[in-house]
Write an enzyme that holds these catalytic residues in place. Structure first.
Site, short mmCIF file in Angstrom:
data_model
loop_
_atom_site.label_atom_id
_atom_site.label_comp_id
_atom_site.label_asym_id
_atom_site.label_seq_id
_atom_site.Cartn_x
_atom_site.Cartn_y
_atom_site.Cartn_z
CG HIS A 243 60.22 30.25 -7.21
ND1 HIS A 243 61.36 29.42 -8.39
CD2 HIS A 243 60.27 31.50 -7.02
CE1 HIS A 243 61.90 30.17 -8.67
NE2 HIS A 243 61.14 31.29 -7.89
CD GLU A 302 58.43 39.03 -4.01
OE1 GLU A 302 58.66 40.19 -3.53
OE2 GLU A 302 58.27 39.14 -5.53
N1 ACO Z 1 48.10 30.31 -5.48
C1 ACO Z 1 47.24 29.49 -5.89
N2 ACO Z 1 47.36 28.46 -6.90
C2 ACO Z 1 47.98 28.44 -7.65
C3 ACO Z 1 49.17 29.44 -7.27
C4 ACO Z 1 49.40 30.42 -5.90
N3 ACO Z 1 50.41 31.10 -5.53
N4 ACO Z 1 50.61 29.95 -7.94
C5 ACO Z 1 50.85 28.66 -8.66
N5 ACO Z 1 49.28 27.72 -8.37
C6 ACO Z 1 48.69 27.43 -9.15
C7 ACO Z 1 48.29 27.77 -10.54
O1 ACO Z 1 46.95 27.89 -10.87
C8 ACO Z 1 49.00 26.73 -12.28
O2 ACO Z 1 46.89 25.90 -11.03
P1 ACO Z 1 46.43 25.12 -13.02
O3 ACO Z 1 47.53 24.41 -13.40
O4 ACO Z 1 45.07 24.80 -12.11
O5 ACO Z 1 45.95 26.16 -13.62
C9 ACO Z 1 49.56 26.15 -11.38
O6 ACO Z 1 49.04 26.16 -9.59
C10 ACO Z 1 50.37 25.43 -11.71
O7 ACO Z 1 50.79 26.92 -11.88
P2 ACO Z 1 52.15 27.75 -12.84
O8 ACO Z 1 51.39 29.03 -13.86
O9 ACO Z 1 52.06 26.42 -13.83
O10 ACO Z 1 52.75 28.20 -12.27
P3 ACO Z 1 54.43 29.09 -12.29
O11 ACO Z 1 55.37 28.13 -11.92
O12 ACO Z 1 53.96 29.52 -13.77
O13 ACO Z 1 54.49 30.11 -11.25
C11 ACO Z 1 54.18 31.77 -9.87
C12 ACO Z 1 55.10 30.56 -10.43
C13 ACO Z 1 54.25 32.93 -11.43
C14 ACO Z 1 55.51 32.32 -9.13
C15 ACO Z 1 52.89 31.34 -9.07
O14 ACO Z 1 53.34 30.77 -8.32
C16 ACO Z 1 52.07 32.71 -8.32
O15 ACO Z 1 51.27 33.43 -9.92
N6 ACO Z 1 52.44 32.99 -6.91
C17 ACO Z 1 51.96 34.08 -6.73
C18 ACO Z 1 52.45 35.87 -7.53
C19 ACO Z 1 53.54 35.17 -6.61
O16 ACO Z 1 54.16 34.69 -5.98
N7 ACO Z 1 54.96 35.64 -7.45
C20 ACO Z 1 56.54 36.15 -6.30
C21 ACO Z 1 56.88 34.92 -7.60
S1 ACO Z 1 58.98 35.17 -6.66
C22 ACO Z 1 59.71 36.35 -7.17
O17 ACO Z 1 59.33 36.01 -8.85
C23 ACO Z 1 60.91 36.48 -7.00
#
Ligand code: ACO
Length: 357
Positions: A243, A302
């Site tokens: 998140h 989610e």
């Molecule tokens: N699985 C694996 N790796 C992850 C995940 C995940 N679910 N989430 C983040 N990471 C990793 C990223 O790959 C990134 O790695 P890197 O630095 O090596 O590139 C690091 O963690 C940081 O990720 P960010 O993209 O900076 O995190 P951000 O805050 O932008 O993203 C998000 C948040 C979009 C929710 C992300 O965690 C994600 O894509 N989750 C999966 C999709 C999901 O569950 N969406 C629902 C969100 S809840 C809602 O909106 C109601």
């Protein structure tokens, strides 16, 4: 920078997301105090108090009447609309509603997803849409329109809990989109349509369907570790984890897990499915901790949304639409707040392109 992470773009009295402590406050009350304790109508009374100025029982009756009005719009549900996804069909039907800044329109917009989502599910499956019962509560009627049967108290409570839990969450992407459009004074429907477009992305409200795809691919609890390891090794994200704001567990995940357990106790949940989900959650958290020891990646809303909505009988392509039914309360409240207190939202960009000669 590009994700506007630390930018404060609005003052709001609607909700506060405390990402460090895993706490969500909506209109001065914690999520623990709301989820499973108040109906969605009571929550709307809180969120929309500035806009509607009516007690919950009036809102309940007005929403019932608005559902009946929305049902009349289904006359326009033709084959072209049925060929769209459920979110696409919802967007197209919502676009037919009035677009102004009146309380009456806000109520119609709030009521509409409860009618349109079940109708789209049924019509796409070749069945007829079921008319709303104005005397029912929002969650109860939404389930009745989906299944054609009076829902159990446990199912109604579970959907009420879900709608309340997702109703508002600070300046998330869809709410920000709603505020930007509301600030132009385009009307509530335009604000809600912009929000719906933002919600549908898999990084926001489009994740719960893929959570179930993940559970299906994993298959059995014993295969969870191997499957998830391969996903991460392939550079893919695990849906339902991570998140932008929370650095601890998303409190909404716990509210929904509790709702699932209650539904399970009432016999409304497949115990094997829950066991599989719990194994996937356990393994995913362990692997994500190894992968990113400095970036806490916890279960988000989610993950348990997927299980809850599946148990209630919604097909996975309807999940984003059900999310919209809950979040629309927040969208409308933020649109109203933006109109009442805000200015046109118009940030600036920094030009990094080629210099003109
Ligand atoms: N699985 C694996 N790796 C992850 C995940 C995940 N679910 N989430 C983040 N990471 C990793 C990223 O790959 C990134 O790695 P890197 O630095 O090596 O590139 C690091 O963690 C940081 O990720 P960010 O993209 O900076 O995190 P951000 O805050 O932008 O993203 C998000 C948040 C979009 C929710 C992300 O965690 C994600 O894509 N989750 C999966 C999709 C999901 O569950 N969406 C629902 C969100 S809840 C809602 O909106 C109601």
């Amino acid at each position: 920078m590009s994700g506007l992470d630390d930018v404060i773009a609005a003052d709001t009295s609607l909700s506060e997301v405390d990402g460090l402590n895993g706490r969500l406050v909506i209109c001065g009350r914690t999520l623990d105090d709301l989820a499973g304790r108040v109906s969605y109508e009571e929550l709307l009374e809180l969120l929309l108090s500035g806009l509607l100025d009516q007690p919950a029982e009036h809102i309940r009756a007005a929403l019932g009447a608005a559902r009946v009005r929305a049902f009349a719009e289904l006359a326009h549900l033709d084959d072209g609309l049925l060929a769209l996804s459920i979110t696409g069909g919802l967007r197209a039907l919502m676009a037919r509603l009035p677009d102004d800044e009146t309380a009456e329109t806000a109520l119609l917009l709030a009521a509409a997803p409860a009618v349109f989502v079940p109708a789209l599910v049924r019509r796409k499956a070749g069945r007829s849409a079921i008319a709303p019962l104005a005397a029912y509560g929002y969650a109860e009627d939404m389930l009745a329109m989906l299944t054609g049967m009076a829902p159990t108290r446990a199912a109604t409570l579970a959907l009420d809990t879900y709608l309340v839990t997702v109703s508002d969450h600070g300046l998330n992407a869809s709410t920000f989109a709603a505020r930007v459009v509301a600030s132009t004074r385009a009307g509530y429907a335009s604000a809600v349509l912009a929000a719906l477009g933002a919600l549908k992305g898999p990084l926001h409200g489009g994740a719960p369907g893929p959570v179930l795809d993940m559970l299906d691919s994993v298959g059995t609890p014993d295969d969870a570790g191997r499957w998830l390891t391969a996903e991460l090794a392939g550079g893919r994200r695990l849906m339902g984890f991570g998140h932008r704001i929370y650095r601890v567990r998303d409190p909404r995940a716990d509210a929904l897990k509790a709702a699932l357990r209650r539904l399970g106790d009432a016999g409304g949940l497949d115990a094997e499915r829950l066991a599989l989900a719990e194994a996937v959650e356990r393994e995913a958290l362990a692997l994500l901790r190894q992968k990113k020891p400095d970036r806490p990646l916890e279960t988000n809303v989610e993950f348990f949304t997927a299980l809850l909505l599946e148990a209630l009988g919604f097909p996975r392509d309807a999940f984003t639409g059900v999310f919209a039914a809950g979040r629309i309360g927040g969208w409308l409240a933020h649109a109203h707040e933006q109109i009442a207190n805000g200015r046109l939202i118009r940030p600036q960009s920094r030009y990094v392109g080629p210099k003109a000669a």
